[in-house]
Design a protein around this motif. Structure first.
Motif, PDB file in Angstrom:
ATOM      1  N   LEU B 117      -0.582  -5.942   7.125  1.00  0.00           N
ATOM      2  CA  LEU B 117      -0.194  -6.904   5.922  1.00  0.00           C
ATOM      3  C   LEU B 117      -0.377  -6.481   4.668  1.00  0.00           C
ATOM      4  N   LEU B 118      -1.469  -5.542   4.391  1.00  0.00           N
ATOM      5  CA  LEU B 118      -1.386  -4.827   3.144  1.00  0.00           C
ATOM      6  C   LEU B 118      -0.621  -3.799   2.627  1.00  0.00           C
ATOM      7  N   GLN B 119      -0.311  -3.154   3.985  1.00  0.00           N
ATOM      8  CA  GLN B 119       0.685  -1.981   3.549  1.00  0.00           C
ATOM      9  C   GLN B 119       2.015  -2.428   3.349  1.00  0.00           C
ATOM     10  N   LYS B 120       2.336  -3.774   3.891  1.00  0.00           N
ATOM     11  CA  LYS B 120       3.518  -4.282   3.686  1.00  0.00           C
ATOM     12  C   LYS B 120       3.715  -4.653   2.227  1.00  0.00           C
ATOM     13  N   GLN B 121       2.554  -5.240   1.630  1.00  0.00           N
ATOM     14  CA  GLN B 121       2.695  -5.541   0.378  1.00  0.00           C
ATOM     15  C   GLN B 121       2.772  -4.544  -0.531  1.00  0.00           C
ATOM     16  N   LEU B 122       2.012  -3.340  -0.095  1.00  0.00           N
ATOM     17  CA  LEU B 122       2.064  -2.255  -0.863  1.00  0.00           C
ATOM     18  C   LEU B 122       3.435  -1.661  -1.112  1.00  0.00           C
ATOM     19  N   ALA B 123       4.278  -1.734   0.141  1.00  0.00           N
ATOM     20  CA  ALA B 123       5.613  -1.198   0.079  1.00  0.00           C
ATOM     21  C   ALA B 123       6.443  -2.024  -1.042  1.00  0.00           C
ATOM     22  N   LYS B 124       5.987  -3.369  -0.822  1.00  0.00           N
ATOM     23  CA  LYS B 124       6.804  -4.410  -1.700  1.00  0.00           C
ATOM     24  C   LYS B 124       6.538  -4.155  -3.187  1.00  0.00           C
ATOM     25  N   ILE B 125       5.260  -3.833  -3.491  1.00  0.00           N
ATOM     26  CA  ILE B 125       5.056  -3.618  -5.049  1.00  0.00           C
ATOM     27  C   ILE B 125       5.609  -2.336  -5.324  1.00  0.00           C
ATOM     28  N   GLU B 126       5.569  -1.153  -4.632  1.00  0.00           N
ATOM     29  CA  GLU B 126       6.235   0.028  -4.905  1.00  0.00           C
ATOM     30  C   GLU B 126       7.841  -0.047  -5.208  1.00  0.00           C
ATOM     31  N   ASN B 127       8.406  -0.946  -4.466  1.00  0.00           N
ATOM     32  CA  ASN B 127       9.632  -1.361  -4.498  1.00  0.00           C
ATOM     33  C   ASN B 127      10.019  -1.979  -5.965  1.00  0.00           C
ATOM     34  N   GLU B 128       9.077  -3.166  -6.251  1.00  0.00           N
ATOM     35  CA  GLU B 128       9.121  -3.680  -7.547  1.00  0.00           C
ATOM     36  C   GLU B 128       9.006  -2.925  -8.661  1.00  0.00           C
ATOM     37  N   LYS B 129       8.189  -1.951  -8.760  1.00  0.00           N
ATOM     38  CA  LYS B 129       8.051  -0.941  -9.513  1.00  0.00           C
ATOM     39  C   LYS B 129       9.226  -0.435  -9.938  1.00  0.00           C
ATOM     40  N   LYS B 130      10.081   0.175  -8.729  1.00  0.00           N
ATOM     41  CA  LYS B 130      11.251   0.890  -8.934  1.00  0.00           C
ATOM     42  C   LYS B 130      12.200   0.202  -9.776  1.00  0.00           C
ATOM     43  N   THR B 131      12.231  -1.149  -9.300  1.00  0.00           N
ATOM     44  CA  THR B 131      13.261  -2.002 -10.062  1.00  0.00           C
ATOM     45  C   THR B 131      12.808  -2.143 -11.674  1.00  0.00           C
ATOM     46  N   TYR B 132      11.729  -2.455 -11.865  1.00  0.00           N
ATOM     47  CA  TYR B 132      11.341  -2.415 -13.260  1.00  0.00           C
ATOM     48  C   TYR B 132      11.634  -1.175 -13.639  1.00  0.00           C
ATOM     49  N   ARG B 133      11.094  -0.061 -13.499  1.00  0.00           N
ATOM     50  CA  ARG B 133      11.706   1.218 -14.138  1.00  0.00           C
ATOM     51  C   ARG B 133      13.125   1.396 -14.238  1.00  0.00           C
ATOM     52  N   GLN B 163       0.960  -4.920 -14.161  1.00  0.00           N
ATOM     53  CA  GLN B 163       0.668  -5.758 -13.092  1.00  0.00           C
ATOM     54  C   GLN B 163       0.818  -5.334 -11.675  1.00  0.00           C
ATOM     55  N   CYS B 164       1.889  -4.597 -11.782  1.00  0.00           N
ATOM     56  CA  CYS B 164       2.043  -3.875 -10.292  1.00  0.00           C
ATOM     57  C   CYS B 164       1.259  -2.700 -10.120  1.00  0.00           C
ATOM     58  N   ASN B 165       1.032  -1.829 -11.199  1.00  0.00           N
ATOM     59  CA  ASN B 165       0.190  -0.638 -11.078  1.00  0.00           C
ATOM     60  C   ASN B 165      -1.170  -1.338 -10.811  1.00  0.00           C
ATOM     61  N   CYS B 166      -1.714  -2.328 -11.242  1.00  0.00           N
ATOM     62  CA  CYS B 166      -2.906  -3.050 -11.108  1.00  0.00           C
ATOM     63  C   CYS B 166      -3.136  -3.196  -9.684  1.00  0.00           C
ATOM     64  N   GLU B 167      -2.010  -4.026  -9.179  1.00  0.00           N
ATOM     65  CA  GLU B 167      -2.032  -4.521  -7.687  1.00  0.00           C
ATOM     66  C   GLU B 167      -2.052  -3.399  -6.753  1.00  0.00           C
ATOM     67  N   GLU B 168      -1.333  -2.444  -7.180  1.00  0.00           N
ATOM     68  CA  GLU B 168      -0.929  -1.024  -6.453  1.00  0.00           C
ATOM     69  C   GLU B 168      -2.441  -0.552  -6.068  1.00  0.00           C
ATOM     70  N   GLN B 169      -3.320  -0.323  -7.016  1.00  0.00           N
ATOM     71  CA  GLN B 169      -4.729   0.163  -7.118  1.00  0.00           C
ATOM     72  C   GLN B 169      -5.603  -0.648  -6.350  1.00  0.00           C
ATOM     73  N   TRP B 170      -5.506  -1.812  -6.738  1.00  0.00           N
ATOM     74  CA  TRP B 170      -6.076  -2.812  -5.958  1.00  0.00           C
ATOM     75  C   TRP B 170      -5.955  -2.684  -4.267  1.00  0.00           C
ATOM     76  N   LEU B 171      -4.490  -2.468  -4.026  1.00  0.00           N
ATOM     77  CA  LEU B 171      -4.238  -2.624  -2.461  1.00  0.00           C
ATOM     78  C   LEU B 171      -4.870  -1.476  -2.171  1.00  0.00           C
ATOM     79  N   LYS B 172      -4.618  -0.169  -2.651  1.00  0.00           N
ATOM     80  CA  LYS B 172      -5.295   0.974  -1.933  1.00  0.00           C
ATOM     81  C   LYS B 172      -6.651   0.822  -1.593  1.00  0.00           C
ATOM     82  N   LYS B 173      -7.447   0.358  -2.658  1.00  0.00           N
ATOM     83  CA  LYS B 173      -8.945   0.322  -2.746  1.00  0.00           C
ATOM     84  C   LYS B 173      -9.427  -0.526  -1.605  1.00  0.00           C
TER      85      LYS B 173
END
Lengths: 189, 189
Positions: B117-133, B163-173
């Motif tokens: 579940l967390l890994q799927k969320q991580l993938a989603k966040i990384e995708n969102e970051k790409k969109t923003y960039r 917010q994405c970066n923050c969630e990413e760090q939190w997910l990894k931890k």
DNA sequence: ACGGACATGTAAGCAGTTACATGATTGC
DNA sequence: GCAATCATGTAACTGCTTACATGTCCGT
């Protein structure tokens, strides 16, 4: 794809912890899940009725005196349903951030107004942080490590705290950027 | 307190930028406000009709050939209304984070499932970051500094990115914390 | 000739909120 | 005696989504 009612999973999840009455579910949610999943009070009783009809929970009268009280317990099928849902990847809820919408249209108001808006938001976030710190000290920290929920409740809380910190930093930087910006045009208001 | 319809402000705000047709408003929102304020397509045309009736916008036919097209312009009262609303402090929208709700009930499923579940969320966040960039490079960076919207659009974008970066760090931890946790009990599934 | 983008709408239904309604118990 | 909390519900309304409906224009 039809958007299905997720309140049921919130209720099932809470009852999976231990049997509770409708009122107790509301109380529990108000001080825990409400920070990331709000349910309105009126929705809970019809939901309990429906879940009971479906056999996902069973209710039994536990009235003391004349005050009625029905305590609900999750059934095996109910537990299976919520476990099945939990394992599915979370789908994004509709984004609705009123503050960001206002910021996005920031050029339509003057610098004073937009600055006030950000400062109000900053105050709100700082208040939220206080709430989270309070929950951490007075609730999560008091659970024994053996409690299997402790890890996850702590992580959810950490999420809230880090997002707050992040928004706080961003707000402070944004306030600087806005006041530094001398090019800012001020429309008639 | 009655919860009033805020779609109107989104529409007024977009039209305050420049006159647009309903279809153009939808297009504009899809690639900008949709990241923090989603409107469903069907809601826009009735809203335009209503705002026109209220005198907040004026529409004029600008059809080319047989394809009909009505372009709406904001009126003075419309602009005043949106400016008035913008200056009010943002009130919190209903919290509905499905992912956190699932995490909160994490003890009900096994370690494998919660990790996925967390890994799927991580993938989603990384995708969102790409969109923003992508938006940053291809949209915001191309505006001239003289554009009064640039500052605010950039800030809103920065919000999303941090917010994405923050969630990413939190997910990894959190993933580490979950796999390290040997006390984790595994219920029957 | 056909698919995709342009362009505007309506109808049905569900989800969620607000307001209302009722009554018991406990503490001050 | 009164306010707060415990306790459960219903009715009306609003808002939003889904699905449907219709037709044009442009590029290949």
């Amino acid at each position: 794809m039809k958007k299905l009612n997720k309140s049921r999973y919130a209720v099932l999840g809470v009852l999976a912890g231990k049997p509770r009455s409708g009122y107790e579910i509301l109380q529990f949610m108000r001080q825990s899940t409400a920070h990331f999943w709000q349910e309105s009070d009126a929705s809970i009783y019809p939901m309990l009725k429906q879940l009971e009809k479906e056999g996902k929970i069973t209710g039994q009268q536990e009235s003391q005196g004349k005050r009625e009280r029905r305590v609900f317990e999750i059934t095996q099928t109910g537990l299976e349903e919520v476990q099945h849902w939990l394992a599915l990847p979370a789908q994004q809820e509709t984004h609705r951030n009123e503050f960001l919408l206002k910021l996005f249209f920031g050029a339509l108001i003057n610098e004073n107004q937009i600055t006030t808006l950000l400062q109000k938001q900053l105050a709100k976030i700082e208040n939220e942080k206080k709430t989270y710190r309070h929950i951490e000290k007075s609730v999560v920290a008091k659970f024994p490590d053996s409690n299997p929920h402790k890890l996850f409740w702590g992580l959810a809380l950490q999420y809230g705290i880090t997002q707050c910190n992040c928004e706080e930093q961003w707000l402070k930087k944004s306030l600087e950027r806005i006041t530094d910006d001398t090019q800012h045009n001020i429309p008639a208001s």
